[in-house]
Design an enzyme around this catalytic site. Structure first.
Site, PDB file in Angstrom:
ATOM      1  N   ASP A 267       0.839  -1.212   0.000  1.00 15.61           N
ATOM      2  CA  ASP A 267       0.000   0.000   0.000  1.00 15.61           C
ATOM      3  C   ASP A 267       0.868   1.254   0.000  1.00 15.61           C
ATOM      4  O   ASP A 267       0.616   2.199  -0.749  1.00 15.61           O
ATOM      5  CB  ASP A 267      -0.901   0.031   1.245  1.00 15.61           C
ATOM      6  CG  ASP A 267      -2.096  -0.893   1.076  1.00 15.61           C
ATOM      7  OD1 ASP A 267      -2.283  -1.417  -0.046  1.00 15.61           O
ATOM      8  OD2 ASP A 267      -2.828  -1.105   2.068  1.00 15.61           O
TER       9      ASP A 267
ATOM     10  N   LYS B  85      -6.536 -28.079 -20.338  1.00 14.88           N
ATOM     11  CA  LYS B  85      -7.364 -27.308 -21.272  1.00 14.88           C
ATOM     12  C   LYS B  85      -8.225 -26.395 -20.397  1.00 14.88           C
ATOM     13  O   LYS B  85      -9.178 -26.842 -19.757  1.00 14.88           O
ATOM     14  CB  LYS B  85      -8.240 -28.232 -22.119  1.00 14.88           C
ATOM     15  CG  LYS B  85      -9.046 -27.460 -23.143  1.00 14.88           C
ATOM     16  CD  LYS B  85      -9.723 -28.382 -24.122  1.00 14.88           C
ATOM     17  CE  LYS B  85     -10.442 -27.666 -25.227  1.00 14.88           C
ATOM     18  NZ  LYS B  85     -11.175 -26.481 -24.871  1.00 14.88           N
TER      19      LYS B  85
ATOM     20  N   GLU C  79      -5.746 -18.060 -21.748  1.00 12.19           N
ATOM     21  CA  GLU C  79      -7.136 -18.111 -21.319  1.00 12.19           C
ATOM     22  C   GLU C  79      -7.355 -17.207 -20.109  1.00 12.19           C
ATOM     23  O   GLU C  79      -6.612 -17.303 -19.123  1.00 12.19           O
ATOM     24  CB  GLU C  79      -7.445 -19.569 -20.947  1.00 12.19           C
ATOM     25  CG  GLU C  79      -8.882 -19.939 -21.009  1.00 12.19           C
ATOM     26  CD  GLU C  79      -9.304 -20.442 -22.394  1.00 12.19           C
ATOM     27  OE1 GLU C  79      -8.509 -20.343 -23.370  1.00 12.19           O
ATOM     28  OE2 GLU C  79     -10.447 -20.921 -22.496  1.00 12.19           O
TER      29      GLU C  79
ATOM     30  N   LYS D  14     -11.425 -34.018 -24.164  1.00 12.18           N
ATOM     31  CA  LYS D  14     -12.436 -33.365 -23.318  1.00 12.18           C
ATOM     32  C   LYS D  14     -12.944 -34.340 -22.265  1.00 12.18           C
ATOM     33  O   LYS D  14     -13.352 -35.446 -22.600  1.00 12.18           O
ATOM     34  CB  LYS D  14     -13.616 -32.922 -24.185  1.00 12.18           C
ATOM     35  CG  LYS D  14     -13.273 -31.836 -25.193  1.00 12.18           C
ATOM     36  CD  LYS D  14     -13.634 -30.456 -24.722  1.00 12.18           C
ATOM     37  CE  LYS D  14     -15.086 -30.160 -24.949  1.00 12.18           C
ATOM     38  NZ  LYS D  14     -15.450 -28.817 -24.522  1.00 12.18           N
TER      39      LYS D  14
ATOM     40  N   SER E  70      -8.813 -23.393 -33.697  1.00 17.57           N
ATOM     41  CA  SER E  70      -9.384 -24.142 -32.588  1.00 17.57           C
ATOM     42  C   SER E  70      -8.728 -25.529 -32.599  1.00 17.57           C
ATOM     43  O   SER E  70      -7.874 -25.808 -33.441  1.00 17.57           O
ATOM     44  CB  SER E  70     -10.877 -24.130 -32.845  1.00 17.57           C
ATOM     45  OG  SER E  70     -11.489 -25.181 -32.255  1.00 17.57           O
TER      46      SER E  70
HETATM   47  S1  IVH Z   1      -3.384 -24.398 -27.754  1.00 20.95           S
HETATM   48  C1  IVH Z   1      -3.712 -23.855 -32.391  1.00 20.95           C
HETATM   49  N1  IVH Z   1      -3.488 -24.972 -25.235  1.00 20.95           N
HETATM   50  O1  IVH Z   1      -9.043 -24.511 -26.311  1.00 20.95           O
HETATM   51  C2  IVH Z   1      -4.103 -24.256 -31.045  1.00 20.95           C
HETATM   52  N2  IVH Z   1      -5.466 -24.153 -26.280  1.00 20.95           N
HETATM   53  O2  IVH Z   1     -10.817 -25.826 -28.359  1.00 20.95           O
HETATM   54  C3  IVH Z   1      -3.811 -23.235 -30.052  1.00 20.95           C
HETATM   55  N3  IVH Z   1      -7.377 -23.890 -24.760  1.00 20.95           N
HETATM   56  O3  IVH Z   1      -9.421 -21.928 -28.569  1.00 20.95           O
HETATM   57  C4  IVH Z   1      -4.442 -23.490 -28.752  1.00 20.95           C
HETATM   58  N4  IVH Z   1      -6.335 -24.561 -22.944  1.00 20.95           N
HETATM   59  O4  IVH Z   1      -8.924 -21.317 -26.220  1.00 20.95           O
HETATM   60  C5  IVH Z   1      -4.181 -24.522 -26.299  1.00 20.95           C
HETATM   61  N5  IVH Z   1      -3.409 -25.481 -22.976  1.00 20.95           N
HETATM   62  C6  IVH Z   1      -4.101 -25.031 -24.033  1.00 20.95           C
HETATM   63  C7  IVH Z   1      -5.444 -24.628 -23.959  1.00 20.95           C
HETATM   64  C8  IVH Z   1      -6.105 -24.209 -25.114  1.00 20.95           C
HETATM   65  C9  IVH Z   1      -7.477 -24.103 -23.441  1.00 20.95           C
HETATM   66  C10 IVH Z   1      -8.499 -23.444 -25.608  1.00 20.95           C
HETATM   67  C11 IVH Z   1      -8.181 -22.409 -26.608  1.00 20.95           C
HETATM   68  C12 IVH Z   1      -8.741 -22.914 -27.918  1.00 20.95           C
HETATM   69  C13 IVH Z   1      -9.640 -23.995 -27.471  1.00 20.95           C
HETATM   70  C14 IVH Z   1      -9.748 -25.071 -28.512  1.00 20.95           C
END
Ligand code: IVH
Length: 661
Positions: free
Chosen positions: A41, A117, A172, A308, A85
């Protein structure tokens, strides 16, 4: 202000910024506080004073973290590199396919990285000259929204990084579950789930609101970095760490399917203890040279795949409510949904318990609602995810959807009072009465019971025992063989165990398990009829609502007459044999789930044996399950048991654990 004074102030501001940013990094990224709140602070207020005095704010000043001006709207921006994606796999078979495909190309085992993920909002951050220049949502991968001001407020997004070249970092935005709880403790409008909380916080035109939500950012990819090359995902991850980003504390390298499967199973269990949401794992080929060779499809990189986990929650549109009348006359709203996938099945309908539940959850027709399905139970609507101007109020029904009778409103529930004239109610009651765990009468399907009601006014339990072959021969498709089978099944049902009889009555809330408990305790229907509400509550499975249901059912004049008619003129009720449960039985106190088909026992018989040995049987595998008894063609329950590390028992072993006849 003269130049030397100004320079001195800037120099001190730079020092303070460095000290504060380092302290924040130690605290939020390394989770290792190095100064006290008080010291923080003091430094921070000194910096604010200097900013005020000089009118200068450094580009990486921590004061930017509180959020600037409210915006008019979000600017759309085209990403300089398309944000792809990931291809998704939902089973280990799909992962095996993918790994095998890669191996066929390379003729050797590749090294894979495994990361969380993250389940939040995907963001891309552009840095140049070491400073955060802009930040965008992923959007559709080609066009996103400019959320620079919002992202600047995230405590684990560094405004300045050591690397000075041009670089786009993807990651993310998330909210820790502990932060969400903290927020909801004092908030008037509670946030429903972490993913929506993040999206709502970042896609909010007032960056001060974003700042207050205490979001975090996990970095996982570099999308654009023309002046630097990386060899592997591992190097990327380390680099991102060294630039001051959080990367999620989990990064594993694996070399074959077994290692991969082990990690998947381990994290599927551990994820429940994480303080942020993950919805799977991302598996990437570690070596960037190999990645380059594999390249991309139209939508996805070929070098990565997302595994997933089974989702337990999702959202969809509520299109309509159908009011249904149940066996006891209770009217329940059934939600008609836009079909959506959850836990590998398509969900079209979900329950809302009653009208009060609709009011409490403020659900309207046309809303997007959260639905959850846990352990094979019917999906339920949790809350509203999004409401629209066009959404419409749900009205309380006045008449029974089946017979039109005016409904009774008990303030908590709606009931159709027409117990002797409401077709659906009666047919459902008779369906339960004849079912396997009840009187076990074969051949009387819902369709047949409907015909019997329509044509011959068969509506009470005792009416079933008055059925003759001449009556049955009037039904469509009923030939001699079928008729004699039904009549002999009715005859056999006349000797019935007390527990099955109690269940057959169809008292509200009484499943077979509670019926068994009642039978064991009261030993005869007459004893049960004498029980008071406080007597009933003493039993394990019975709370006040259920005790009330039992008491009122057994004291209703019509029900008393019907039970007397059955007991005196038709049935021979066998009181529960007092099974001799001893705690040296293998199954004593154990929760057992049966899956697949056993060779030597019907499911019912196996369950009876387990219960007679002091165990309990249930239908879904949870962490509370002790043993999964596996027959032929076992399916997902076996897989889940393996994942949770639950003891698996095959029929051969089962035979050795039970007494010989
Ligand atoms: S790599 C070209 N690593 O999952 C790929 N993506 O369904 C680049 N996501 O849109 C992404 N955790 O938002 C990557 N450890 C991770 C991730 C990740 C979450 C998300 C990301 C992407 C989506 C794909």
């Amino acid at each position: 202000m003269n130049e030397p004074t100004k320079n001195k102030i800037i120099q001190r501001m730079e020092e303070l910024t460095k000290l504060i940013n380092k302290a924040s990094y130690d605290y939020y990224v390394l989770d290792n506080p190095t100064i006290s709140d008080k010291e923080w602070d003091n430094l921070y207020y000194e910096l604010l004073d200097l900013e005020k005095e000089s009118g200068i704010v450094l580009p990486d000043s921590p004061s930017k973290k509180v959020g600037g001006e409210v915006l008019d709207k979000f600017k759309k921006v085209t990403h300089r590199i398309k944000l792809l994606s990931l291809a998704k796999a939902q089973s280990s078979d799909e992962i095996i396919d993918w790994v095998t495909r890669n191996q066929n190309i390379y003729k050797h085992q590749e090294e894979y990285s495994v990361e969380y993920k993250f389940d939040g909002l995907s963001l891309s951050l552009s840095y140049n000259n070491g400073l955060l220049q802009s930040a965008q949502t992923r959007g559709n991968g080609i066009i996103g929204e400019d959320v620079t001001e919002q992202v600047k407020t995230i405590r684990t997004v560094p405004l300045k990084i050591p690397y000075t070249g041009e670089i786009d970092i993807q990651g993310e935005g998330i909210i820790k579950l502990s932060e969400l709880d903290k927020y909801n403790k004092t908030a008037t409008e509670k946030l429903k789930n972490a993913r929506n909380a993040v999206a709502g916080a970042i896609r909010n035109l007032d960056p001060k609101i974003t700042a207050k939500r205490n979001l975090d950012f996990f970095a996982y990819n570099i999308n654009f970095c023309p002046n630097k090359t990386f060899k592997s995902q591992e190097e990327i991850s380390n680099f991102l760490n060294n630039q001051g980003f959080l990367t999620g504390s989990f990064f594993k390298k694996v070399h074959n399917i077994d290692e991969l499967n082990n990690i998947i199973n381990e994290i599927d269990i551990k994820r429940k203890n994480l303080d942020f949401l993950i919805d799977g794992l991302v598996i990437k080929i570690n070596n960037l040279k190999v990645r380059e060779e594999l390249g991309f499809t139209e939508k996805f990189p070929r070098w990565a795949i997302a595994y997933k986990f089974e989702a337990e929650e999702t959202s969809t549109i509520l299109n309509d409510i159908t009011w249904q009348v149940g066996r006891t006359g209770k009217i329940t709203p059934v939600a008609e949904l836009d079909p959506t996938e959850l836990c590998g099945v398509t969900i079209k309908r979900a329950t809302l318990n009653n009208y009060n539940d609709i009011m409490r959850k403020k659900v309207k027709l046309g809303d997007r609602v959260f639905i959850r399905r846990s352990n094979d139970v019917i999906p339920e609507i949790l809350s509203v995810a999004e409401t629209f101007e066009s959404s419409k109020n749900i009205t309380k029904p006045i008449n029974c959807p089946c017979c039109g009778a005016v409904l009774e409103d008990t303030d908590t529930e709606l009931y159709c009072p027409n117990h002797l004239g409401c077709r659906t109610q009666i047919v459902l009651k008779l369906t339960q009465f004849t079912s396997r765990n009840a009187m076990n009468i074969e051949g009387l399907s819902v369709k047949t019971l409907e015909q019997l009601y329509d044509k011959f006014d068969i509506k009470t339990f005792s009416d079933i025992y008055k059925l003759s072959s001449s009556t049955l021969s009037n039904l469509e498709g009923f030939k001699d063989k079928k008729i004699s089978n039904i009549l002999s099944s009715i005859e056999n049902s006349k000797s019935v165990k007390l527990s099955n009889f109690i269940y057959a009555l169809g008292i509200g809330n009484i499943g077979i398990k509670t019926a068994k408990q009642l039978a064991k305790h009261y030993k005869s229907i007459q004893n049960l009829q004498k029980a008071s509400i406080p007597d009933l509550i003493v039993l394990d499975d019975i709370a006040e609502i259920t005790a009330n249901e039992i008491y009122h059912y057994l004291h209703d004049k019509i029900n008393i007459e019907e039970i007397n008619e059955l007991v005196n003129n038709h049935l021979n009720i066998i009181n529960e044999s007092s099974v001799n449960i001893t705690n040296d039985s293998y199954f004593y106190g154990k929760k057992v789930v049966l899956t697949g088909t056993l060779k030597n026992f019907t499911r019912q018989k196996a369950e009876e044996i387990i219960e007679s040995l002091g165990g309990t049987s249930s239908t879904s595998v949870t962490s509370q399950t002790n043993i999964v008894l596996v027959g032929e063609n076992a399916g997902s329950k076996l897989e889940k048991a393996k994942k949770l590390g639950i003891q698996i028992m095959y029929e051969d072993e089962f035979l050795t654990k039970i007494p010989k006849n």
